[in-house]
Design a protein around this motif. Structure first.
Motif, PDB file in Angstrom:
ATOM      1  N   ASP A   1       0.869  -1.345  -0.058  1.00 44.22           N
ATOM      2  CA  ASP A   1      -0.016   0.105  -0.109  1.00 44.22           C
ATOM      3  C   ASP A   1       0.860   1.381  -0.011  1.00 44.22           C
ATOM      4  O   ASP A   1       0.625   2.022  -0.567  1.00 44.22           O
ATOM      5  N   MET A   2       2.107   1.154   0.892  1.00 43.55           N
ATOM      6  CA  MET A   2       3.080   2.436   0.731  1.00 43.55           C
ATOM      7  C   MET A   2       3.589   2.543  -0.588  1.00 43.55           C
ATOM      8  O   MET A   2       3.711   3.813  -1.059  1.00 43.55           O
TER       9      MET A   2
ATOM     10  N   LEU B   1       4.083   5.564  -5.434  1.00 40.04           N
ATOM     11  CA  LEU B   1       4.392   5.492  -7.163  1.00 40.04           C
ATOM     12  C   LEU B   1       3.191   6.348  -7.774  1.00 40.04           C
ATOM     13  O   LEU B   1       3.302   6.545  -8.860  1.00 40.04           O
ATOM     14  N   ALA B   2       2.056   6.495  -7.111  1.00 36.21           N
ATOM     15  CA  ALA B   2       0.835   6.835  -7.629  1.00 36.21           C
ATOM     16  C   ALA B   2       0.943   8.456  -8.300  1.00 36.21           C
ATOM     17  O   ALA B   2       0.834   8.740  -9.525  1.00 36.21           O
ATOM     18  N   PRO B   3       1.725   9.310  -7.586  1.00 34.27           N
ATOM     19  CA  PRO B   3       2.003  10.848  -8.259  1.00 34.27           C
ATOM     20  C   PRO B   3       2.841  10.429  -9.410  1.00 34.27           C
ATOM     21  O   PRO B   3       2.740  11.339 -10.472  1.00 34.27           O
TER      22      PRO B   3
ATOM     23  N   ARG C   1       1.633  11.580 -13.330  1.00 37.29           N
ATOM     24  CA  ARG C   1       2.627  12.588 -14.135  1.00 37.29           C
ATOM     25  C   ARG C   1       2.757  11.800 -15.525  1.00 37.29           C
ATOM     26  O   ARG C   1       2.737  12.443 -16.674  1.00 37.29           O
ATOM     27  N   ARG C   2       3.294  10.587 -15.469  1.00 32.14           N
ATOM     28  CA  ARG C   2       3.201   9.957 -16.788  1.00 32.14           C
ATOM     29  C   ARG C   2       1.919   9.686 -17.540  1.00 32.14           C
ATOM     30  O   ARG C   2       2.224   9.864 -18.799  1.00 32.14           O
TER      31      ARG C   2
END
Length: 74
Positions: free
Chosen positions: A36-37, A42-44, A48-49
């Motif tokens: 989860d961490m 990696l979500a941001p 951006r990608r």
């Protein structure tokens, strides 16, 4: 062996088994939390990608079809 000794060995085995089950449960929970961490971290980057990618209907030029490639100018 005497009955008391066998009972003690069985009890020790059950205690170790219970401890192992608890250890594996904690490891599973930790692994889930780490996943989860990692997803949160990696979500941001993924956002951006995705923002840099062209829309699905956008045509991307095929550089192999370009008439003025570098070799033709030499």
């Amino acid at each position: 062996m005497q009955q008391a000794e066998l009972a003690a060995i069985r009890e020790t085995g059950r205690g170790r088994q219970a401890q192992m089950v608890e250890t594996l449960r904690v490891m599973r929970d930790m692994r889930r939390e780490m996943g989860d961490m990692q997803a949160e971290l990696l979500a941001p980057r993924e956002q951006r990608r995705r923002a840099r990618q062209p829309a699905p209907d956008t045509r991307i030029p095929d550089h192999q079809d370009a008439s003025g490639d570098a070799d033709s100018h030499v």
